[in-house]
Structure formats: C-alpha cells, structure tokens
Design a protein around this motif. Structure first.
Motif, PDB file in Angstrom:
ATOM      1  N   LEU A 150      59.319   6.728  21.170  1.00  0.00           N
ATOM      2  CA  LEU A 150      60.693   6.375  21.404  1.00  0.00           C
ATOM      3  C   LEU A 150      61.423   5.788  20.132  1.00  0.00           C
ATOM      4  CD1 LEU A 150      60.093   4.615  25.028  1.00  0.00           C
ATOM      5  CD2 LEU A 150      61.283   6.793  24.446  1.00  0.00           C
ATOM      6  N   SER A 151      60.677   5.377  19.269  1.00  0.00           N
ATOM      7  CA  SER A 151      61.120   4.829  18.074  1.00  0.00           C
ATOM      8  C   SER A 151      61.235   5.678  16.969  1.00  0.00           C
ATOM      9  CB  SER A 151      60.448   3.525  17.463  1.00  0.00           C
ATOM     10  OG  SER A 151      59.037   4.082  17.278  1.00  0.00           O
ATOM     11  N   ASN A 152      60.795   7.141  17.377  1.00  0.00           N
ATOM     12  CA  ASN A 152      60.744   8.262  16.209  1.00  0.00           C
ATOM     13  C   ASN A 152      59.727   8.024  15.105  1.00  0.00           C
ATOM     14  OD1 ASN A 152      62.784   9.621  17.537  1.00  0.00           O
ATOM     15  ND2 ASN A 152      64.337   8.084  16.500  1.00  0.00           N
ATOM     16  N   VAL A 156      58.800   5.435  31.593  1.00  0.00           N
ATOM     17  CA  VAL A 156      59.946   5.399  30.965  1.00  0.00           C
ATOM     18  C   VAL A 156      61.204   5.922  31.934  1.00  0.00           C
ATOM     19  CG1 VAL A 156      61.400   6.650  28.847  1.00  0.00           C
ATOM     20  CG2 VAL A 156      58.753   5.947  28.756  1.00  0.00           C
ATOM     21  N   SER A 157      60.906   6.774  32.500  1.00  0.00           N
ATOM     22  CA  SER A 157      62.050   7.381  33.454  1.00  0.00           C
ATOM     23  C   SER A 157      62.266   6.231  34.580  1.00  0.00           C
ATOM     24  CB  SER A 157      61.319   8.502  34.397  1.00  0.00           C
ATOM     25  OG  SER A 157      62.158   8.947  35.175  1.00  0.00           O
ATOM     26  N   GLN A 158      61.472   5.471  34.841  1.00  0.00           N
ATOM     27  CA  GLN A 158      61.736   4.406  36.114  1.00  0.00           C
ATOM     28  C   GLN A 158      62.524   3.310  35.359  1.00  0.00           C
ATOM     29  OE1 GLN A 158      57.988   4.475  39.010  1.00  0.00           O
ATOM     30  NE2 GLN A 158      58.073   3.200  37.374  1.00  0.00           N
ATOM     31  N   ASP A 184      67.248   9.633  27.497  1.00  0.00           N
ATOM     32  CA  ASP A 184      66.869  10.415  26.731  1.00  0.00           C
ATOM     33  C   ASP A 184      65.270  10.783  27.147  1.00  0.00           C
ATOM     34  OD1 ASP A 184      65.745  12.334  24.979  1.00  0.00           O
ATOM     35  OD2 ASP A 184      66.132  11.268  22.994  1.00  0.00           O
ATOM     36  N   PRO A 185      65.011  11.313  28.215  1.00  0.00           N
ATOM     37  CA  PRO A 185      63.770  11.082  29.214  1.00  0.00           C
ATOM     38  C   PRO A 185      62.520  11.907  28.071  1.00  0.00           C
ATOM     39  CG  PRO A 185      65.058  12.872  30.026  1.00  0.00           C
ATOM     40  CD  PRO A 185      65.972  12.164  29.228  1.00  0.00           C
ATOM     41  N   VAL A 186      61.358  11.583  28.392  1.00  0.00           N
ATOM     42  CA  VAL A 186      60.174  11.883  27.791  1.00  0.00           C
ATOM     43  C   VAL A 186      59.604  13.222  28.665  1.00  0.00           C
ATOM     44  CG1 VAL A 186      57.763  11.477  27.042  1.00  0.00           C
ATOM     45  CG2 VAL A 186      59.596   9.761  26.641  1.00  0.00           C
ATOM     46  N   ILE A 187      59.572  14.291  27.965  1.00  0.00           N
ATOM     47  CA  ILE A 187      59.263  15.402  28.607  1.00  0.00           C
ATOM     48  C   ILE A 187      57.832  16.194  28.560  1.00  0.00           C
ATOM     49  CG2 ILE A 187      59.971  17.913  28.937  1.00  0.00           C
ATOM     50  CD1 ILE A 187      62.033  15.618  30.114  1.00  0.00           C
ATOM     51  N   PRO A 242      47.725  15.936  35.677  1.00  0.00           N
ATOM     52  CA  PRO A 242      47.980  16.144  34.484  1.00  0.00           C
ATOM     53  C   PRO A 242      47.854  14.803  33.833  1.00  0.00           C
ATOM     54  CG  PRO A 242      50.104  15.548  35.746  1.00  0.00           C
ATOM     55  CD  PRO A 242      48.740  15.631  36.635  1.00  0.00           C
ATOM     56  N   TYR A 243      46.449  14.674  33.543  1.00  0.00           N
ATOM     57  CA  TYR A 243      46.176  13.379  32.907  1.00  0.00           C
ATOM     58  C   TYR A 243      46.318  13.109  31.512  1.00  0.00           C
ATOM     59  CZ  TYR A 243      42.620   9.533  33.100  1.00  0.00           C
ATOM     60  OH  TYR A 243      41.973   8.234  32.910  1.00  0.00           O
ATOM     61  N   THR A 244      46.170  13.935  30.640  1.00  0.00           N
ATOM     62  CA  THR A 244      46.683  13.765  29.230  1.00  0.00           C
ATOM     63  C   THR A 244      47.392  15.092  28.778  1.00  0.00           C
ATOM     64  OG1 THR A 244      44.371  12.757  28.815  1.00  0.00           O
ATOM     65  CG2 THR A 244      45.855  12.904  26.940  1.00  0.00           C
ATOM     66  N   VAL A 245      48.646  14.963  28.385  1.00  0.00           N
ATOM     67  CA  VAL A 245      49.506  15.884  28.091  1.00  0.00           C
ATOM     68  C   VAL A 245      50.380  15.553  26.788  1.00  0.00           C
ATOM     69  CG1 VAL A 245      51.784  16.641  28.972  1.00  0.00           C
ATOM     70  CG2 VAL A 245      49.957  16.092  30.532  1.00  0.00           C
ATOM     71  N   PHE A 246      50.569  16.637  25.969  1.00  0.00           N
ATOM     72  CA  PHE A 246      51.714  16.605  24.888  1.00  0.00           C
ATOM     73  C   PHE A 246      52.933  16.289  25.528  1.00  0.00           C
ATOM     74  CE2 PHE A 246      47.901  18.862  22.948  1.00  0.00           C
ATOM     75  CZ  PHE A 246      47.550  17.797  21.784  1.00  0.00           C
ATOM     76  N   MET A 247      53.784  15.193  24.851  1.00  0.00           N
ATOM     77  CA  MET A 247      55.176  15.153  25.370  1.00  0.00           C
ATOM     78  C   MET A 247      56.055  14.643  24.161  1.00  0.00           C
ATOM     79  SD  MET A 247      54.467  11.790  27.493  1.00  0.00           S
ATOM     80  CE  MET A 247      52.892  12.501  28.317  1.00  0.00           C
ATOM     81  N   SER A 248      57.405  14.931  24.277  1.00  0.00           N
ATOM     82  CA  SER A 248      58.133  14.573  23.317  1.00  0.00           C
ATOM     83  C   SER A 248      59.532  13.958  24.042  1.00  0.00           C
ATOM     84  CB  SER A 248      58.443  15.724  22.289  1.00  0.00           C
ATOM     85  OG  SER A 248      57.405  16.078  21.573  1.00  0.00           O
ATOM     86  N   LYS A 249      60.438  13.545  23.556  1.00  0.00           N
ATOM     87  CA  LYS A 249      61.753  13.238  23.818  1.00  0.00           C
ATOM     88  C   LYS A 249      62.341  14.415  24.133  1.00  0.00           C
ATOM     89  CE  LYS A 249      62.952  10.131  20.898  1.00  0.00           C
ATOM     90  NZ  LYS A 249      63.961   9.034  20.123  1.00  0.00           N
ATOM     91  N   GLN A 250      63.128  14.291  24.945  1.00  0.00           N
ATOM     92  CA  GLN A 250      63.912  15.705  25.299  1.00  0.00           C
ATOM     93  C   GLN A 250      64.901  15.824  24.179  1.00  0.00           C
ATOM     94  OE1 GLN A 250      67.463  15.488  28.397  1.00  0.00           O
ATOM     95  NE2 GLN A 250      65.803  16.970  29.605  1.00  0.00           N
TER      96      GLN A 250
END
Length: 337
Positions: free
Chosen positions: A80-82, A97-99, A104-107, A220-228
């Motif tokens: 979130l802090s880049n 994060v969504s809650q 800028d949701p994490v996808i 989906p236990y461990t996933v690669f994710m990024s900010k939208q």
C-alpha cells in the motif's frame, strides 16, 4: 591515390559498414524491474523460486527483486505504501483492505498455492488420528485472523471441536517463536508450516498427524496481488509476470521431487537437503502447488466460508470485485507445457 591512402580509405569504409550492420542487427533488450514482497520464505512457494532459478522471469524481460516481509500486515503495508509492486500473501489480506474502504483495492491476479500449508503435530505418534483426542488439550495455534489459524479452526469445527471452548488455545506467541516454544515443551498439539513440521519430526519432538490443507479444501491461499492502480498502469508487466509464474507452475507439476529440490535449494541453503525433499514431496502430493494462476469462484467462496467461520468477515466480498483472472487465463492459454 597511393596504396597507403587506398588502404586507409578501405579500412574506414569497412569499419563504417560494420558499425551500421551492428546497429541494425542488435536489438536493445529492455528489462522492467518488479519488486516482490513475500510474506515469508517458505518451500510452500516453490514455484516462485523455480521461476527465479530457471530464468522464467528473465525470459519475460523482468528484473525481479525479492524481499521477505514477515507477516501479512507488514507485506500489505509495504504494498500500500509502494515499497513493493507485487505482494505474495494470503487472499484474506486483500479482503481486509477492502473492508477498510480502500479506494484503490488490492487485486488478486495469480494464485500460487491452493491449499493451507500447515500440519497438525502431536507429541505422540498414532496410527489413526481421533480428533476428539484434542479436546481439553493445550493447542499451540497461529495468529488470530491469519489464514493458517482460520483454516485450522475451520478444520477443527468440521470435526466438532470448538477451538475456543474445547481446547486450551494459545495464540499469544509470535510466529517466529512457535517452533521453539513447542520444542521447549509448550503445548500438546501445534499447528506448523513446513519445514518446521519435518524438522520437529526428524528431531523426534513431534509427529505429523494430519494436514490442514487436505482437511480445509482448496482455497486461494497464497496469491500474487497488486494495487488496482498499478495493474491498470502496467498491464504488460503484469502479463509477463503471470506468464513466468505459469511456466514455473507447469514445470513443478511435470518435474520430479529431486529436480524441484535442486531448483529451489539456492533459496534454502540452511536447510538439510533431505528435509527439503520431504517438504516438496508432501506439498506436491497433496496438491498444494496450483497448476495455474486462476482464482476460481468456488475457491473464493470457500475462503469466505472459512473467514466467516472464524468471525473475521464483516460482509462477503464478491469474487469479481477483488479477483482479476484476465492475466492468468491468457497465460494458461499461451504458455505451453
């Protein structure tokens, strides 16, 4: 024109033509840097290390920088802090994060593991586990709100055990100290990741009785994710990244335990090779390594059920809101075995 001048002129022409040919024939290889933050260094993430050691990221023109940011909260803070571009962490963190109402949701864009990675370890070896034997016993658990603990509680409840009422549940020990606490005598049962579970077995201080991954089902236990915002600004990079992961997933699915062990060893130099082999085999046999990056809706809904059971979900978050399978689907279609 005398011979000396003629040779000088000819040499100049040859050099000029060589430079032109070189310039036309050489393609500048551009690389894109991608910073990954993994929640922990774990053999559970073997395909990621395969993508690195086998040069799959490099083949896609990516210069990957991998750092370990222990704990889901720290990993998400870094994202979130880049401080990082991509996080490898449990999907539940994107829901948290969504809650909180992020604009800028994490996808979630590429799944790496599809089951829980922890095991039930006891001080006494038994031929057949009777889950009722846990009732009234001291159980050394994982961090409240984290996927390991939630998957563990989900499994216990499936076997008619209320973790809060039927166990003497300990959850105030830091993740890094759980193994040493159990080894020193705390708890009769413990929930451990690998390679700690195998190390405890080798030392004769405990025995693996069950897999919480098998018991709790596919997630989906461990996933690669990024900010939208990052995904929208860098779709080509995300696609290349997902292509490399897909290649690694297919590689792991096709190769032997010995070959996988050799590929990941550079990232686990302090662990005995026999332990690494045992862990890789255990995770491979139970299907923990996803064979593609697609997070399907059934898995997502199972995750929501696990979180609901643990009391950690304020409201159900739609699969379509926090999952983007576009990159994983394209990678699966284009990357061949």
């Amino acid at each position: 024109m005398n011979n000396r001048k003629r040779w000088g002129f000819t040499l100049s022409v040859v050099l000029l033509l060589s430079l032109i040919a070189s310039a036309c024939g050489t393609k500048t290889e551009e690389t894109t840097k991608v910073r990954i933050g993994e929640v922990t260094r774990s053999l559970f993430y073997a395909p990621q290390y395969v993508a690195l050691s086998q040069g799959f990221f490099k083949d896609e023109g990516l210069d990957v920088e991998l750092t370990t940011t222990p704990g889901g909260d720290k990993t998400m803070t870094a994202l979130l802090s880049n401080a990082i571009d991509v996080a490898l962490v449990g999907s539940e963190t994107s829901i948290y994060v969504s809650q909180q109402g992020s604009d800028d949701p994490v996808i979630n864009f590429a799944q790496l593991t599809q089951t829980d990675g922890t095991f039930l370890v006891a001080r006494t070896k038994v031929d057949k586990l009777d889950w009722n034997a846990l009732k009234g016993k001291v159980f050394l658990g994982q961090r409240k709100g984290g996927m390991p603990q939630m998957a563990g509680e989900f499994t216990l409840k499936k076997h008619n055990i209320d973790p809060q009422k039927d166990l003497q549940l300990i959850q105030n020990i830091d993740f890094a100290n759980i193994v040493s606490a159990y080894a020193s005598g705390t708890g009769e049962y413990v929930q451990l990741f690998e390679p700690q579970a195998s190390i405890i077995e080798k030392e004769g201080k405990g025995y693996v009785l069950a897999s919480f991954g098998v018991e709790s089902g596919q997630l989906p236990y461990t996933v690669f994710m990024s900010k939208q915002s990052f995904i929208k600004a860098n779709p080509a990079t995300i696609q290349k990244f997902t292509n490399a992961i897909q290649r690694a997933q297919l590689w792991v699915a096709a190769k032997s335990v010995d070959e996988i062990t050799e590929a990941v060893l550079p990232y686990f130099k302090d662990i005995d090779v026999a332990i690494v082999k045992n862990v890789v085999k255990r995770y491979k046999d139970q299907g923990s390594f996803a064979t593609d990056g697609i997070v399907d809706e059934k898995e997502w809904n199972n995750l929501l059920d696990v979180m609901t059971s643990a009391g950690e979900l304020k409201e159900k978050v739609a699969w379509s809101k926090l999952v983007n399978n576009t990159f994983a689907e394209k990678a699966k279609s284009n990357v061949k075995k």
